[in-house]
Scaffold this active site. Structure first.
Site, PDB file in Angstrom:
ATOM      1  N   ASP B   3      32.405  43.039  38.705  1.00 40.65           N
ATOM      2  CA  ASP B   3      33.411  42.508  39.622  1.00 40.65           C
ATOM      3  C   ASP B   3      33.042  42.966  41.040  1.00 40.65           C
ATOM      4  O   ASP B   3      32.374  43.990  41.218  1.00 40.65           O
ATOM      5  CB  ASP B   3      34.780  43.063  39.212  1.00 40.65           C
ATOM      6  N   LEU B   4      33.473  42.209  42.053  1.00 43.12           N
ATOM      7  CA  LEU B   4      33.163  42.569  43.447  1.00 43.12           C
ATOM      8  C   LEU B   4      34.307  43.322  44.134  1.00 43.12           C
ATOM      9  O   LEU B   4      34.176  44.493  44.480  1.00 43.12           O
ATOM     10  CB  LEU B   4      32.811  41.295  44.234  1.00 43.12           C
ATOM     11  N   TYR B   5      35.452  42.627  44.314  1.00 42.25           N
ATOM     12  CA  TYR B   5      36.545  43.201  45.124  1.00 42.25           C
ATOM     13  C   TYR B   5      37.300  44.291  44.376  1.00 42.25           C
ATOM     14  O   TYR B   5      37.915  44.035  43.352  1.00 42.25           O
ATOM     15  CB  TYR B   5      37.525  42.099  45.552  1.00 42.25           C
ATOM     16  N   ARG B  35      46.640  42.046  49.520  1.00 37.85           N
ATOM     17  CA  ARG B  35      45.849  42.068  48.290  1.00 37.85           C
ATOM     18  C   ARG B  35      46.688  41.622  47.087  1.00 37.85           C
ATOM     19  O   ARG B  35      46.249  40.822  46.264  1.00 37.85           O
ATOM     20  CB  ARG B  35      45.303  43.486  48.080  1.00 37.85           C
ATOM     21  N   SER B 112      32.658  37.058  40.308  1.00 37.87           N
ATOM     22  CA  SER B 112      33.765  37.329  41.240  1.00 37.87           C
ATOM     23  C   SER B 112      34.663  36.120  41.454  1.00 37.87           C
ATOM     24  O   SER B 112      34.227  34.969  41.355  1.00 37.87           O
ATOM     25  CB  SER B 112      33.167  37.760  42.582  1.00 37.87           C
ATOM     26  N   ASN B 113      35.938  36.406  41.773  1.00 37.01           N
ATOM     27  CA  ASN B 113      36.879  35.357  42.191  1.00 37.01           C
ATOM     28  C   ASN B 113      36.528  34.809  43.570  1.00 37.01           C
ATOM     29  O   ASN B 113      37.032  33.757  43.965  1.00 37.01           O
ATOM     30  CB  ASN B 113      38.310  35.921  42.214  1.00 37.01           C
TER      31      ASN B 113
END
Lengths: 221, 221
Positions: B3-5, B35, B112-113
């Site tokens: 995942d990124l964030y 967020r 990622s989203n």
């Protein structure tokens, strides 16, 4: 078509029961996190293609809210909190608004994320059953609002086209979801919050349910 | 599969840019609400069967966070905040963890989203592109994590069965979603929070990514 939690009864009313075991300010934080987690879980389960009853979701959300705020309550206290969820306080504008709508010939229903048991217990405890022609639980669909199939199901149950029905809710997610499924909408904004930034704006808005009931009867006249 | 964030880069790092226009404590509240709203919007759009890019979602979530906290920022400030979202700070444990995993022969990807553009800009700004065999955006599927089709799509892109892949994420919703789709999971819990109360527990847990990278290489040995 009325939403239940947040529209007719106040989910943050659990603060009074929480306040018996957790100090005042903290009880309000726990109640807010409990409600937020309850919706988060309902949304996520539905988008994952899974389903659990709202009773299960509500109990798990309470456990998470207690974990996250560092509270460890005894099982009987947790059970009492879940029972309090079936006796939530009615907002003072609900009864006069429903009286007006029923008197003007509007056919009122409840469409709620609550399980059938939760719905029945809440409406009975609040003395509201007489105002409604029926109550529809998302449990019949196995998905939570704002999934479009929930609103379509309500139309099928009542035997009306979805575009002739109006969703009345305080929850922006519910207003946006109902509009996306083709329903007309009315948003109750008791606290003066800003509306949502995704989806349709509500067709009607009111600062309380009586205000909104007058607007509904006006456009239906 | 990373995942990124929240896992590689810190979404709350926008506080430093927000702090230039909003006082310190309030900036942290706005960043947290931004967020939370971003995820709420992504989840709700997906469960409503709709899709918008994560750029769109992130911009609308910022607008809502500003509305809800009573801040009215100029358009150029809003644009600067969205640009800051493409240069989020890397957590200090990320680089050594990726070095270890790549050295041990693990094939690393990002899932990622974020939109393809957001992903590319974030990874380039953080100097991480060299560690990954590729990056997969949910935009290719038109649904956000944790929708099961996103995780399945990642398997198809890479040409591996989903059960042979592991999702590494700090986000409990991502760990639960990946497990529901059949992936193995690893949860980075930098802040010592409690895990989620719905779905599977993570297969592996670590207090930071280096700790977790050691556990991953141990079970893969």
């Amino acid at each position: 078509m009325f939403d239940l939690y947040g529209t007719l009864v106040d989910p943050l009313d659990v603060v009074s029961t929480l306040g018996e075991v957790i100090p005042g300010d903290e009880a309000a934080d726990v109640a807010a996190l409990w409600r937020r987690t309850q919706l988060d879980y309902a949304f996520r389960l539905t988008l994952m293609g899974r389903y659990r009853t709202f009773e299960w979701v509500t109990a798990r959300a309470l456990d998470h809210a207690l974990d996250a705020t560092g509270h460890d309550l005894a099982d009987e206290v947790r059970r009492a909190l879940l029972q309090a969820y079936d006796r939530l306080a009615l907002y003072p504008d609900v009864r006069p608004a429903l009286e007006l709508l029923v008197e003007r010939g509007h056919d009122c229903y409840v469409l709620s994320n609550g399980s059938p048991g939760m719905l029945r217990r809440s409406l009975e405890s609040a003395g509201l059953t007489g105002f409604f022609s029926g109550w529809i639980s998302v449990d019949e669909v196995g998905a939570f609002k704002p999934a479009p199939q929930v609103y379509r199901h309500a139309g099928e149950v009542i035997g009306r086209v979805v575009t002739s029905m109006r969703m009345v809710s305080c929850n922006p997610f519910d207003v946006v979801g109902a509009a996306a499924a083709g329903m007309r909408t009315a948003w109750v904004n008791r606290s003066g919050r800003p509306f949502d930034r995704i989806g349709e704006r509500p067709d009607l808005m009111g600062s309380d349910l009586v205000d909104l009931a007058h607007r509904i009867t006006a456009v239906s006249a």
